[in-house]
Design an enzyme around this catalytic site. Sequence first.
Site, PDB file in Angstrom:
ATOM      1  N   HIS A 112      -7.276   2.067  -7.246  1.00 57.01           N
ATOM      2  CA  HIS A 112      -6.353   3.110  -6.747  1.00 57.01           C
ATOM      3  C   HIS A 112      -6.053   3.948  -8.042  1.00 57.01           C
ATOM      4  CE1 HIS A 112      -2.649   5.135  -5.951  1.00 57.01           C
ATOM      5  NE2 HIS A 112      -2.764   4.858  -4.397  1.00 57.01           N
ATOM      6  N   ASP A 189      -3.120  -5.742  -9.442  1.00 60.71           N
ATOM      7  CA  ASP A 189      -2.347  -4.679  -8.613  1.00 60.71           C
ATOM      8  C   ASP A 189      -2.442  -5.234  -7.065  1.00 60.71           C
ATOM      9  OD1 ASP A 189      -1.716  -2.587  -6.758  1.00 60.71           O
ATOM     10  OD2 ASP A 189      -3.428  -1.259  -7.492  1.00 60.71           O
ATOM     11  N   GLN A 192      -1.238  -3.688  -2.023  1.00 58.62           N
ATOM     12  CA  GLN A 192      -1.629  -3.849  -0.728  1.00 58.62           C
ATOM     13  C   GLN A 192      -1.703  -5.394  -0.462  1.00 58.62           C
ATOM     14  OE1 GLN A 192      -1.875  -1.623   1.513  1.00 58.62           O
ATOM     15  NE2 GLN A 192      -2.380   0.260   0.059  1.00 58.62           N
ATOM     16  N   LYS A 215       5.874  -0.726   0.707  1.00 62.46           N
ATOM     17  CA  LYS A 215       4.845  -1.097   1.592  1.00 62.46           C
ATOM     18  C   LYS A 215       4.801  -2.366   2.382  1.00 62.46           C
ATOM     19  CE  LYS A 215       1.139   1.346  -1.332  1.00 62.46           C
ATOM     20  NZ  LYS A 215       1.103   2.615  -0.954  1.00 62.46           N
ATOM     21  N   CYS A 355      -6.146   8.441  -2.810  1.00 63.31           N
ATOM     22  CA  CYS A 355      -6.204   7.958  -4.245  1.00 63.31           C
ATOM     23  C   CYS A 355      -7.223   7.229  -4.897  1.00 63.31           C
ATOM     24  CB  CYS A 355      -4.605   7.566  -4.626  1.00 63.31           C
ATOM     25  SG  CYS A 355      -3.281   8.602  -4.354  1.00 63.31           S
TER      26      CYS A 355
END
Lengths: 400, 146
Positions: A112, A189, A192, A215, A355
């Site tokens: 991202h 990261d 998600q 999220k 993104c």
Amino acid sequence: MNPEIKSYFPILNQEINGHPLVYLDSAATSQKPTPVIEALKEYYESDNSNVHRGVHTLEGAREKVQQFINASSTQEIVFLRGTTTAINLVAQSYGRANVEEGDEIVITYMEHHSNIIPWQQLAKERGAVLKYIELEEDGTISLENVRAAITDRTKIVSMVYVSNVLGTMNPVKEVAKIAHEHGAVMMVDGAQAAPHLKIDVQDLDCDFFAFSGHKMVGPTGIGVLYGKKHLLEAMEPVEFGGEMIDFVGLYDSTWKELPWKFEGGTPIIAGAVGLAAAIDFLQEIGLDEIEKHEHHMAAIAMDKMSAIEGLEIYGPKDPAKRAGIVTFNLKEVHPHDVATVLDMSGIAVRAGHHCAQPLMKWLDVTATARASFYLYNDESDIDRLVEGLRSAKEYFSDVF
Amino acid sequence: MSFNNLDQLYRQVIMDHYKTPRNKGALEQDSVNIEMNNPTCGDRIQLTLQVEDGIVKDAKFDGEGCSISMASASMMTQAVKGKDVDTALKLSGIFSDMMLGKEYDDSVDLGDIEALQGVSKFPARIKCATLAWKAMEKGVHDEEKS
């Protein structure tokens, strides 16, 4: 998955353009269940006070997060605005102190923008080299390519756990091991991943892990940076002001201990309380259960969608290798037009570059459409999506 | 499934411009050459104009994007070609009002552009329609400055 789960999400009980809403954009942001909304309301109605007064609220949430990702101490849990802020903090603090001219920072093509640009900026500033790990044809990462990219000059490896476009689940634990063999630190990261998988930062043995509340059925504006204690201890804050100081003199100041030295200013306390409520909600259902549900949804969606002629799905073909994210294009219909047709049928998907412009370039497309599933989606949502896609195809073949 | 609302957006004339765009490509001789992106969705337009003595003598566009953005670019080049710069900018103002759902000056003949009126009912798509016009405005202003 219990079909009653949907009833906990008031927003899903509405019509869009005359059709019951089917929300398939959870990878952008998830919807919020009643217990999270109630926690925010309760906080402002009964508990509101600044830090060090309402200690239980912020620090209680910190303990909850520590257990959620199995960190060894609450000192390793820094509350920030979200994943973006967390990665920027690591780049600006750890990065500036440890990356020198000619050193390498290693990321992948499937990041991202928030896990690309902080490293680009750092590399430019320090004269370092930003390297990209090559992807396999199916949008997965092979450890062979990881080994080829990481060298003894590598100082930081940063990688997405679950791709927000391809849905690929990356072998971050194995990558961390390779990074460590070369003396580099590993940043994950987890934006998600945290909503969908059980996270154990000690088992992953990553050095930094970032994720966002919104999220994972929590509020916007709250996110977490996990960092190993000895690394965070050695790092300088990047934001200075109230709440983060120990002693302030005229020309010099000292910082509070971990984790507060990174939390300058009044934090989003209600957000932390909401995040704690979100964690309770997810754990009540069980992260294993959620992960299983998403693999199932991905498998069914891919199966039914690929029956549509001219529909191409990006990323791993094997549903076991991906989370509940299915990114696709319909031949000869631009993804924005697909999204508009679906929207008119009450189905919310996302269209654009998500993104992830370097990944779009790698896929050799300018934009894609994405359906992302979460715990409140069921097979009837997939049927509505497929029906909508067939209509979109039909509509555009008619106008041509 | 019936899509009456969609027909307001995807009018026949729009799909015609999308399918067979007018003035596609790049001018060999240009006085304005500008590229513009829609950063939220990745649509891209490359616009070349030949402006002489305050008149837009020729216009061409290239790019990638959805039906609305590409059709709008095609219509824009068609509309400004042969017009003086002030008229081109005036058209752009009228188009912007139209997209925002405001009352717009209907004393000017808008030709095919009128078909894009329905876009104002689809807020997510307004930026698609205005990209080419924004590029034209910026290109003309940059040229005036230089």
